[in-house]
Write an enzyme that holds these catalytic residues in place. Structure first.
Site, mmCIF file in Angstrom:
data_model
loop_
_atom_site.group_PDB
_atom_site.id
_atom_site.type_symbol
_atom_site.label_atom_id
_atom_site.label_comp_id
_atom_site.label_asym_id
_atom_site.label_seq_id
_atom_site.Cartn_x
_atom_site.Cartn_y
_atom_site.Cartn_z
ATOM 1 N N CYS A 170 3.399 1.262 -10.310
ATOM 2 C CA CYS A 170 4.402 2.069 -9.601
ATOM 3 C C CYS A 170 5.731 2.017 -10.345
ATOM 4 C CB CYS A 170 4.561 1.574 -8.174
ATOM 5 S SG CYS A 170 5.803 2.492 -7.252
ATOM 6 N N CYS A 173 8.806 1.875 -8.109
ATOM 7 C CA CYS A 173 9.051 0.557 -7.510
ATOM 8 C C CYS A 173 9.635 -0.411 -8.534
ATOM 9 C CB CYS A 173 7.753 -0.068 -6.991
ATOM 10 S SG CYS A 173 6.683 1.026 -6.084
ATOM 11 N N ASP A 174 9.078 -0.428 -9.715
ATOM 12 C CA ASP A 174 9.362 -1.516 -10.656
ATOM 13 C C ASP A 174 10.121 -1.096 -11.910
ATOM 14 O OD1 ASP A 174 8.012 -3.249 -8.963
ATOM 15 O OD2 ASP A 174 6.082 -2.809 -9.865
#
Ligand code: NDP
Length: 348
Positions: A170, A173-174
């Site tokens: 992701c 997300c990261d």
């Protein structure tokens, strides 16, 4: 399969109904119908942000929800290190921390959280019939499916070895943790292109590892990739493994595997992002609901309603586009509100 008879399903006020046994324990209703099958008003499947948010709203509406956690309690976020984009946490929060908070909040409002995986369903008529772990049968007036989606991985042992320390599925997300660093994105579809473009705005350089000599992505996405100077596309490359001391420092690749000019090479990277697709966890309901070609549950646009009254889908299992914790939570909230409206309208 045994089915509960609609006429035998109790309402909370029918505690004295002769054919039924219902006990109120710690603010939770347990209904048993004449076949000794447990009946609940609101059954939630899945324990990610969508499932728990649905549980909080359903609990506060006195629907006495029962939630089955599924194979990965807490959902995909429990595999993420830090979450910095969930509103309300200016300092960020760990994936496990966020899910623990959501879980506690669900329990606070009376949700009955249980271990178990749905192994079959019968949504042919209300009340809907669900089997847990191939043995426990349960019926429900409303069903909220929040079973999520599972990111696909290549299946390399190194993906597990470096999970959370360089391997992610992701970018949204990261990606932030890789500012001014080098990263690679595996995949040649629209998701991979989107992730690569997103990462290109943060990282110093992005490699795209594409196994074929061409993209699967739409033309417009390809054009964006080719016109972004800090993206290098490695067509006809596959990943053999990752290396690094305390995290990912590079990837071993092979170019034109199996061809006479096959060549192995290493690239230096700090982050390795998988974007080879997701599998929505919808199989067990597939017979009754409309799914898109990938398996995402189709809902009435702008709502969590499926084509079956009283059956709702929330979060990633019904979201091929955004796949974010906050969008999942929002749709879980909407599903619980719709469940409450459905039960009120039906006087259940
Ligand atoms: P896709 O199935 O479209 O693409 C998956 C990509 O991953 C392909 O390039 C595929 O390669 C590659 N891949 C699969 N398995 C492996 C493997 N084991 N090793 C290496 N590469 C692999 O998935 P997406 O998630 O990209 O897209 C899903 C759907 O969502 C599509 O319909 C897409 O158009 C849509 N979408 C739309 C967006 C938009 O409109 N903005 C954004 C994101 C997705 P190969 O081609 O060789 O099979």
């Amino acid at each position: 399969m045994k089915r509960a008879c609609r006429n035998n399903t109790p309402k909370p006020m029918e505690i004295g109904h002769a054919a039924l046994h219902m006990t109120l324990i710690k603010n939770k209703y347990y209904h048993m119908n004449t076949n000794n099958i447990e009946h609940v008003r609101c059954l939630i499947i899945g324990s990610g942000p969508a499932g728990f948010t649905a549980a909080i709203y359903a609990g506060r509406s006195n629907l006495f929800p029962v939630l089955y956690e599924g194979l990965q309690p807490g959902g995909q976020l429990t595999a993420t290190t830090e979450i910095e984009n969930f509103p309300g946490y200016p300092e960020g929060i760990s994936g496990n921390g966020l899910m623990d908070d959501l879980r506690k909040q669900s329990i606070k409002f009376g949700c009955d959280i249980r271990w178990g995986v749905v192994t079959s369903s019968d949504l042919s008529a209300a009340p809907y019939h669900i089997t847990i772990d191939e043995e426990k049968e349960i019926t429900c007036d409303t069903l909220i499916i929040a079973t999520g989606a599972t990111a696909k991985y290549l299946g390399l042992p190194d993906e597990k070895k470096y999970a959370g320390i360089g391997v992610s599925a992701c970018a949204t997300c990261d990606g932030f943790f890789y500012r001014k660093k080098k990263v690679a994105v595996v995949g040649g579809g629209d998701t991979a292109c989107e992730e690569a473009l997103y990462l290109a705005g943060l990282a110093s350089h992005v490699y795209m590892i594409v196994r074929k000599p061409f993209f699967r992505a739409t033309k417009i996405m390809q054009e964006r990739i080719f016109s972004t100077p800090n993206i290098t596309v490695l067509f006809e490359h596959e990943t053999l493994g990752l290396f690094g001391e305390n995290g990912v420092e590079g990837a071993h690749l092979v170019k034109r595997r199996g061809q006479p000019d096959e060549e192995e090479l290493d690239i230096e990277i700090d982050g390795f992002f998988l974007a080879i697709g997701h599998n929505p966890n919808s199989e067990v309901f597939a017979k009754y609901l409309d799914l898109d070609e990938t398996g995402y549950i189709k809902t009435i646009p702008g709502t969590p309603k499926t084509k079956i009254p009283g059956v709702f889908a929330a979060g990633d299992v019904a979201d091929p586009h955004y796949k974010q914790a906050i969008t999942a939570a929002g749709s879980g909230c909407a599903a619980a509100i719709e469940a409450e409206r459905y039960l009120s309208a039906k006087k259940l």
